[in-house]
Design a protein around this motif. Sequence first.
Motif, PDB file in Angstrom:
ATOM      1  N   ASN A 151      -7.969 -15.500  20.711  1.00 31.44           N
ATOM      2  CA  ASN A 151      -8.809 -14.388  20.279  1.00 31.44           C
ATOM      3  C   ASN A 151      -8.477 -13.818  18.906  1.00 31.44           C
ATOM      4  O   ASN A 151      -9.342 -13.182  18.288  1.00 31.44           O
TER       5      ASN A 151
ATOM      6  N   VAL B 174      -9.280 -21.751  13.480  1.00 36.93           N
ATOM      7  CA  VAL B 174     -10.152 -20.658  13.918  1.00 36.93           C
ATOM      8  C   VAL B 174      -9.909 -20.377  15.399  1.00 36.93           C
ATOM      9  O   VAL B 174      -9.856 -21.308  16.214  1.00 36.93           O
TER      10      VAL B 174
ATOM     11  N   LYS C  30     -13.882 -17.307  18.674  1.00 36.52           N
ATOM     12  CA  LYS C  30     -14.879 -17.285  17.602  1.00 36.52           C
ATOM     13  C   LYS C  30     -15.713 -18.563  17.601  1.00 36.52           C
ATOM     14  O   LYS C  30     -16.910 -18.534  17.320  1.00 36.52           O
TER      15      LYS C  30
ATOM     16  N   ALA D 157     -18.314 -18.263  20.271  1.00 37.57           N
ATOM     17  CA  ALA D 157     -19.146 -17.053  20.255  1.00 37.57           C
ATOM     18  C   ALA D 157     -20.625 -17.387  20.202  1.00 37.57           C
ATOM     19  O   ALA D 157     -21.470 -16.630  20.701  1.00 37.57           O
TER      20      ALA D 157
END
Length: 477
Positions: free
Chosen positions: A82, A215, A219, A222
Amino acid sequence: MSSLPNSGEFLGHPKGLFLLFGTEMWERFGYYGMRAILVLYLVAMTQDGGFGWSNADALSLYGTFTMAVYLTPLFGGWLADNVLGQRKAIIIGGILMATGHFIMGVPHAAVAGMEENVFYLGLALLCLGNGLFKPNISTMVGDLYKEGDKRRDGAFTIFYMGINMGGALGPLVAGYVAAVINWQAGFIAAGIGMVISVVMQLVLSKKYLGDIGVVPAAKLSAAQSSSGTKEPLTKVERDRIKVIFTMSVFSIIFWMGFEQAGGLMNLFANDYTDRMLMGFEVPASWFQSLNSIFIIIFAPVVAMIWLKLDKREPNSPVKFAIALVFLALGFLTMMLALITEGSGQGSIQISMMWLVLFYLFHTLGELCLSPIGLSMVSKLAPLRLASLLMGIWFLCTAVANKIAGFVGSFIGEGQEAMNNAMGIFIGLGATALLSATAMYLLSDRLVDWMHGAEGKHEPHTQEHILAEELEVAAVKQ
């Protein structure tokens, strides 16, 4: 979605695999090197550079430490997913662990009056660093391959072999350095392995891993929409969750006995084992390498046995029962050692071969049980509860480590330790046998509760089964 790096191949696999192989190997070198001498350092007399703790106090701390090692990845995995991303988590975790090793290597004279506080700080940094490092390195291996790439099983086989190489080499090197120089030098040797791991990631990851792990996973996902509706669990899902809880509880029994290795059995090797071999005294810490060495040797053998059995291969609950029987055989071996060689007067010194047999039986048990754990949760858990139920599995392992330290702490001191050791071996062996019987009797019901998930969608090939057997190292601390 992370793009795959185009850095070429080595032995038919992306070169990034071998970077991850080396990163994890050197981290395990450091961790297992440190763990092999930890309890021995705590009980060593102060004039010998140790703390002079009692066996009970040392084993109690060891149990708390190894419990924390299994709990912190639950938080570290969340942070990586996260906030940090896997790559940052690994590097930060590695730096924290290296710092912890080196702090434990500070000479007592340099921190006079604060020795134990400094030591606790080192352990705390190791726990925090492990929490960031452990749950993230293995997941990047799979990210090197496209969905459906048949090389993935072979990749994990190579990767887990690296883990066991580190687990075998660490106690040999750190244990030898501690024996010929001092305890602090042993911790520093472990820290050097951790530094090599971090440097490899810092220097080579961009070239060989591309943007894999950069990353945070949250994300990346998402963009995937969700209906937002929370449907109740079906009967099949509830039954499968019951299987996960049942086998997780039984795993506590196994790990409670298995994790005597770094604590009680480390002290037993040091104080009550004849370690002279052709004029050379084998360091007690070297026995901590046997588990990893035996995994490297016997994982292919166990994989071949499962393959040969084919449709007669035992189901997962029966494999659990077999693992518990091997656990009991290990403690029976030590009982026989005390009966046959512990009846004389004075200090008892049993043959090293008894310890070798003990670790062999426990490794065979590990190869029957450990590969099932993560696979079982991933197969049976409802997708929306997968992370929670995986956390339950690791929580049970953490509890087992604490109980292991508590049980081992009853060893006592001096000559009374032999009577206490016999009682501990009998108790653990009997508990393992009773649990094996219960698991075997429950096996048919548990398979029914799996509702066809047992063995589903799993290629029955030697390469796949070997990868599963070597996966035991991925769930070690």
